[in-house]
Design an enzyme around this catalytic site. Sequence first.
Site, PDB file in Angstrom:
ATOM      1  N   TYR A  96      -9.206   0.668  -5.280  1.00 38.82           N
ATOM      2  CA  TYR A  96      -8.819  -0.692  -5.022  1.00 38.82           C
ATOM      3  C   TYR A  96      -8.786  -1.464  -6.153  1.00 38.82           C
ATOM      4  CZ  TYR A  96      -8.640  -0.604  -0.014  1.00 38.82           C
ATOM      5  OH  TYR A  96      -8.238  -0.370   1.325  1.00 38.82           O
TER       6      TYR A  96
ATOM      7  N   CYS B  89       0.754  -1.178   0.138  1.00 36.76           N
ATOM      8  CA  CYS B  89       0.082   0.048   0.023  1.00 36.76           C
ATOM      9  C   CYS B  89       0.717   1.184  -0.070  1.00 36.76           C
ATOM     10  CB  CYS B  89      -0.751  -0.141   1.254  1.00 36.76           C
ATOM     11  SG  CYS B  89      -2.080   1.513   1.551  1.00 36.76           S
TER      12      CYS B  89
ATOM     13  N   THR C  59      -3.759   4.445   7.682  1.00 38.20           N
ATOM     14  CA  THR C  59      -2.801   3.948   6.813  1.00 38.20           C
ATOM     15  C   THR C  59      -1.790   5.155   6.137  1.00 38.20           C
ATOM     16  OG1 THR C  59      -4.327   2.276   5.662  1.00 38.20           O
ATOM     17  CG2 THR C  59      -2.151   2.812   4.754  1.00 38.20           C
TER      18      THR C  59
END
Lengths: 491, 491, 491, 491
Positions: free
Chosen positions: C296, C99, C190
């Site tokens: 995504y 990520c 994140t």
Amino acid sequence: MLMNGEQYIESLRKLNTRVYMFGEKIDNWVDHPMIRPSINCVAATYELAHDPQYEDLMTAKSNLTGEKVNRFTHLHQNTDDLRKKVKMQRLLGQKTASCFQRCVGMDAFNAIYSTTFEIDEKYGTSYHENFVNYLKWVQEEDYIVDGAMTDPKGDRGLPPHKQKDPDLFLRIVERREDGIVVRGAKAHQTGSINSHEHIIMPTMAMGEADKDYAVSFACPSDVEGLYMIYGRQSCDTRKLEENADVDLGNKKFGGQEALVVFDDVFIPNDKIFLCGEYEFAGMLVERFAGYHRQSYGGCKVGVGDVIIGGAALAAEYNGAQKASHIKDKLIEMTHLNETIFCCGIACSAEGYPTKAGNYQIDLLLANVCKQNVTRFPYEIVRLGEDITGGLMVTLPSDADFKSDTVVGKGGETIGQVCNKYYAASESVSTENRQRILRFMENICLGSSAVGYRTESMHGAGSPQAQRIMIARQGNIEGKKQLAKVIAGIKE
Amino acid sequence: MLMNGEQYIESLRKLNTRVYMFGEKIDNWVDHPMIRPSINCVAATYELAHDPQYEDLMTAKSNLTGEKVNRFTHLHQNTDDLRKKVKMQRLLGQKTASCFQRCVGMDAFNAIYSTTFEIDEKYGTSYHENFVNYLKWVQEEDYIVDGAMTDPKGDRGLPPHKQKDPDLFLRIVERREDGIVVRGAKAHQTGSINSHEHIIMPTMAMGEADKDYAVSFACPSDVEGLYMIYGRQSCDTRKLEENADVDLGNKKFGGQEALVVFDDVFIPNDKIFLCGEYEFAGMLVERFAGYHRQSYGGCKVGVGDVIIGGAALAAEYNGAQKASHIKDKLIEMTHLNETIFCCGIACSAEGYPTKAGNYQIDLLLANVCKQNVTRFPYEIVRLGEDITGGLMVTLPSDADFKSDTVVGKGGETIGQVCNKYYAASESVSTENRQRILRFMENICLGSSAVGYRTESMHGAGSPQAQRIMIARQGNIEGKKQLAKVIAGIKE
Amino acid sequence: MLMNGEQYIESLRKLNTRVYMFGEKIDNWVDHPMIRPSINCVAATYELAHDPQYEDLMTAKSNLTGEKVNRFTHLHQNTDDLRKKVKMQRLLGQKTASCFQRCVGMDAFNAIYSTTFEIDEKYGTSYHENFVNYLKWVQEEDYIVDGAMTDPKGDRGLPPHKQKDPDLFLRIVERREDGIVVRGAKAHQTGSINSHEHIIMPTMAMGEADKDYAVSFACPSDVEGLYMIYGRQSCDTRKLEENADVDLGNKKFGGQEALVVFDDVFIPNDKIFLCGEYEFAGMLVERFAGYHRQSYGGCKVGVGDVIIGGAALAAEYNGAQKASHIKDKLIEMTHLNETIFCCGIACSAEGYPTKAGNYQIDLLLANVCKQNVTRFPYEIVRLGEDITGGLMVTLPSDADFKSDTVVGKGGETIGQVCNKYYAASESVSTENRQRILRFMENICLGSSAVGYRTESMHGAGSPQAQRIMIARQGNIEGKKQLAKVIAGIKE
Amino acid sequence: MLMNGEQYIESLRKLNTRVYMFGEKIDNWVDHPMIRPSINCVAATYELAHDPQYEDLMTAKSNLTGEKVNRFTHLHQNTDDLRKKVKMQRLLGQKTASCFQRCVGMDAFNAIYSTTFEIDEKYGTSYHENFVNYLKWVQEEDYIVDGAMTDPKGDRGLPPHKQKDPDLFLRIVERREDGIVVRGAKAHQTGSINSHEHIIMPTMAMGEADKDYAVSFACPSDVEGLYMIYGRQSCDTRKLEENADVDLGNKKFGGQEALVVFDDVFIPNDKIFLCGEYEFAGMLVERFAGYHRQSYGGCKVGVGDVIIGGAALAAEYNGAQKASHIKDKLIEMTHLNETIFCCGIACSAEGYPTKAGNYQIDLLLANVCKQNVTRFPYEIVRLGEDITGGLMVTLPSDADFKSDTVVGKGGETIGQVCNKYYAASESVSTENRQRILRFMENICLGSSAVGYRTESMHGAGSPQAQRIMIARQGNIEGKKQLAKVIAGIKE
């Protein structure tokens, strides 16, 4: 000139197409109850082109003539055209819940247009000009053309020239000054009977030894020497029953397939698009298959929409629409259906221009699209059968529901008894319940299951054909390099 | 006395069973081409009992009489009996590729035997004795008995006594000294027409207000006031076609369902097994459903065996049997089929004795079994359609293959043309190819798909019914304790 | 000015961001071995923007300033921008197998831009101007901004204002003339540590009673009162091992998550984008979630590419690359991965302009996209584990492979013994084999599995969140109408 | 004499087993925090044998001595023994949520017992007697024996004798009067370190050229020349952290794998069970693999039970336990888990006696069992991750939760802040929430994922190995015959 549905049907009557069924010639095939529903599907492609709300999807401006044409005869000029193609197909799937048969021609046009351009570039032939002239005429007449590819194939382990019977792949049997004579057959031809014209393509990549099999051309559906033998479908003869309506599930629309036989048919030179240049057979097949695998990302999604609606109605009529598992299954059906649509849209949005100028879809994504079509419709149908309930396969005939025969002690008729015991939610008539149950029967295991299931599996190539393309297009070597860099592998 | 197949068929002729179809009464229903295949399936349960190689599976020693009886009338005495039951069902699935209809009776016998024992224990009634006497007679006569459970149900959101029409669940309308009068119907009755007797059970757990619906009893199939309305199936009328054979795919065997109507039928006291003790309705349903969910772990596996064989043959006839993807799909079909079998065997091996002494299956595992049956047959069929190829839905009729009508320039008939173009591997006749394609059509989307697919989904309870049982039997609280200990959670 | 990777890393050193880990404050967090890999991922978003071959994907012309900006700070101006966003994400997934954290900011920008426009339109507020000014500055400075949405939530059954502890959702605790004071936390953040700025959004649709929770604003990552507590990941401390390299599988890149605490942080008025207009909380969430579910469809596909490559390499190193089942599994992995990509592309191609002028994705298709992401990566990993072989979890440590400790009778060291017994195909060194096995371990069940699996499940909303949206967007009523027309149901 | 857990652990201390890890020799390996959890698992197999409630499952009466023995050393005497074996394994899975390592020995005993009988029958050798004497002693001493099969294998495309390094399969390097000397290694050895003894088997069917590789024997784990190199696992070093407890998820239990090296080990004649009779290598492998594939139908089901419980607890702690989608996912997890159990039970119930008298499982069903184990645990884990929520991978360390470091303006410590923001449902402490989240992390992608996922994939043979056996055992020819009869095909 854009025909409407009625004009299209009338235009068929002028053809002398030879159709055989159950061992006999069918004369008035246009009005035959087993054939007519498939004609009605094609008619819808004409009719909707006149509906203003669908004009943007159903029509386009021809790059050849500048005229407005039915999109089914159009050469895609950009990725918008490609996406609109998919949406037009979804629309028609929603309106017919069937295969509407006109896509194969459109996909053939686009594949042949770009391939002939490249053949001519190499060999100085005039196939592209032949084709452009042909297509102008088709656009002008607003014809439906059957794009025919699949040969009978005989022994799958052998190439065309090694088959015991050389006719098991369609081939050139004579080359004349003014044209060629061809012999053979094309199998599983959806909509061939309802088409004005046929356009023929080879069925696979070929080598030099198969030169006579590397042939592409156009001809009228009633050309001398051509005839068709109709294929059987699940529940086909239910359409022949007296007063057939409720038990059909889908009274108006349906599909068809036929074996198209070429019994030494003569093709004049100006209708020939490939004639022996065997190394282009593969390109033509790959491009046509690519377009056609995209197509399934539209049409089957439209049919899926109707099935989802049908299952939701069945649940409502049963009084079960609020159960959380029912709602969740409808979500799952929608999710799967839209996943297919995503694939249809994506391979379109990622399209690119060919040398000839029309647009080709993304080959990898189109194959991924079709591969999903070989799976998800089966699961959609399974969930549909789950939601609908067992009654869809145990319900008595409509003749029972309408019967006056007395069976009860109190003089009740069969019809009354059926209506008594098959009543469900108060707000719905038993006839409407019958209708939705029969629709689900029709699409899950009746005549429309042929189109929604088996055609989803094998149409535009069986699953393994897509896997081979995915392997070829998937760039495994490039992916290995990515992994080497991440893992710190130096060579 | 164990009847053989012929004796069974003759015994049916003696019944005055009332059967209606397409709005009319069918007089000689035993020889009716749409019904006879289902009778042949039942006949196989009689015939195989005389075959020495199957004697151990097909027969058993009655615990009531000490005599050898057909296992379909047997009370399971141990887990071996339970496993043999499943294997007998697999055998019959292999021999008929259809539903052979006699299981519902067997499952009803075993459920009623143990439940009546417990009712009598509580209430001092004599239902168990009634039932034992009844079953002795059934064993002696070697009768097939339809175990009927599912009511029409009307609005799914309402209990029996709240339905607008009180007859939508079968009920007692009169209680007399010598018996009761019942009214209502049972839907989706597989094999009712072919049964000598009917045994009726309530359709779900009930409360006091539904007391009149908590009823179980036996009666002859031709008792006064009882009649049946035949349900339609996909491709049903194909059986009526002249010289019907090849196009049927499975000429000899098939299934059937009917609506069984009880038009104020009188039931004498000694044939009553439950009459108002509503709190036992749930036990009876749960036990019957448990046995019947086990049953699907046998019969559908047997049909699955034939489908796997059919797909393998189709691949061979196409010349594709050596492709690695074909082999892998056959493995997958086998794997899924045997997984179902494992569930059928496991719930049997883990069976336990009831208070009455006969054996009950493991309820959790039987529900797991049936839940898999609502999934894997659909995937088996999907893979079957993949392997078989699209020809299974586009092949012309057998009438075409046999037609003498001339179509070709050289005088070729339709039959010759069909045989020419549908030839595949040299070693196989086109007729055999037709036969296997038609068999696959029949089981995937023709009349046998009703039994293999939709019945797998809804027979013995729809998928959600099993999920509710799995939730109940799954002991989540115990599993939470296991996790707490491992995770070091103290409370 | 577009920073490069090095400049970005240096820019972080100037921040006084407070980071806590294992119960203590981390001073030089920029060089901390557990944190640095996640910083390297962000650095890649800067670095690749300078690579001419990726310029078209990585940069865009700002509609606000006309300057070239990093696409991660861009407002999408058309569907091409939306598709390029997805492809940029795929590229970065390929380059980091992790990520890269910068998408949440980009998705927040686009959602806030259009939502503030509509709030101002209704209320005459100046949130849109605030935001435009803020974004211009971000574009100019080329900052990475953490878009923070998810609150701790406490008891899931209760709305914010009913929680026992009112801080379990971030809220306004004081309203001043010059700004507001906020308290609370954002969980699962994140990339928060690696961001220059934070932009906060509410976590769900809200009612009037939750007015104080309907707040959106921006602040520097090192603003007074803000601090972060680092989350644990599978195998996190392996990064702390001496000479950590081979055993990491992915030495350079990785992910991170943290709890971001707002301990009464002051926000000046010009950094506020929503402040009490609770009825817009839902719009903001839905738009942000929509963009993020699209995201995504790019990033995880890129990671999937590396996994497919890694599995193919592992097979090659094992000498098993020619087995047909290996090839077929690689095809399946590719097929699933590209299906996700299709969904990412499709929801982009079907995007449409908002009132504010930037482009929104198709909401139904974006939810379908994310729903597939909660499934297919798990199957891709399962197939990856299958292909790679058990050695990925039983291989000794790299310390063993490099050890000089003598163990053998002939004086062989542990290192020699490991190299002897873990040799496979001659053409590959055991170190390279270790590397690819460790990469697969890392992505399947090591620290990168956090990003590839669990984040695929829960990031941008858990699966059920998408199903709710699919139900809402799926137009079931319209589908019912389609079915009624086909089935001939009139009302 | 049946040892208890403590006695077992003490017995290990007496061994001089050589263990290497991270490049160095481990002296007190019994108390090593990375190894001890796996020892605790084995200890559970001893401890539960003394618990009266599990006596029937955990112990059996030896057919060799008539004494009560731990079932892990028992030769199965009937199908009840086979089913109890599976249930014992499920029990231990429930108690350890790990691999308890003692099954390989049990499965080796049963395979060698029957195979040696048939070798002796053919060759007049005394392997069976050797083995019986050996097993008597093992039963008496209540030893755990590692059954070692898998060789390193080198290049997968080559047989043993063609490998560049002849030691890549374990082989006889010297034949003496009093015994043999062997060299090579066995990889992926689960529990080798914790075993008193090793029993070695060849890894596949062999031809004459591989005669020296066709060898089976027993030896103590600390025999001269034998040593082990420990394998790495996901999160292995988390066990070395100070006060390791909460973050482990499963503090007490765990798995292990090692490379076991045979550095010219001498084996006396009376411990040899196969020595060159290469044609029996295949039988031994097939029988061992059959038993071991059955085993997975027990142990993984037990672990699955704990995961289902853990997911249910996590949902409860989150306050989400009443959501219908959560309940449905728990049902699905249960359904999949019990399907595996059905396969384990079914292949046992269908077992049959070998020539030697002990019972063998049904080979087809055991392979079907293991094939499902390569699929369902992955889906169970996926659903577990879904239910548990993303917090399982973003939660700060337990050191944070216990930290006194001050971070807040009001003097709050890190520990207080963590407890504040990770509070959920009032009735549960944050520590318990941490514990269940860490347990799910551990089993889904931490150290126990090695045992539950990758071992489920590759243990007892990778998926393709089962597919080959399913193809071999599936009797396709018989199934074709069934289809021919139904379809009316005569040949």
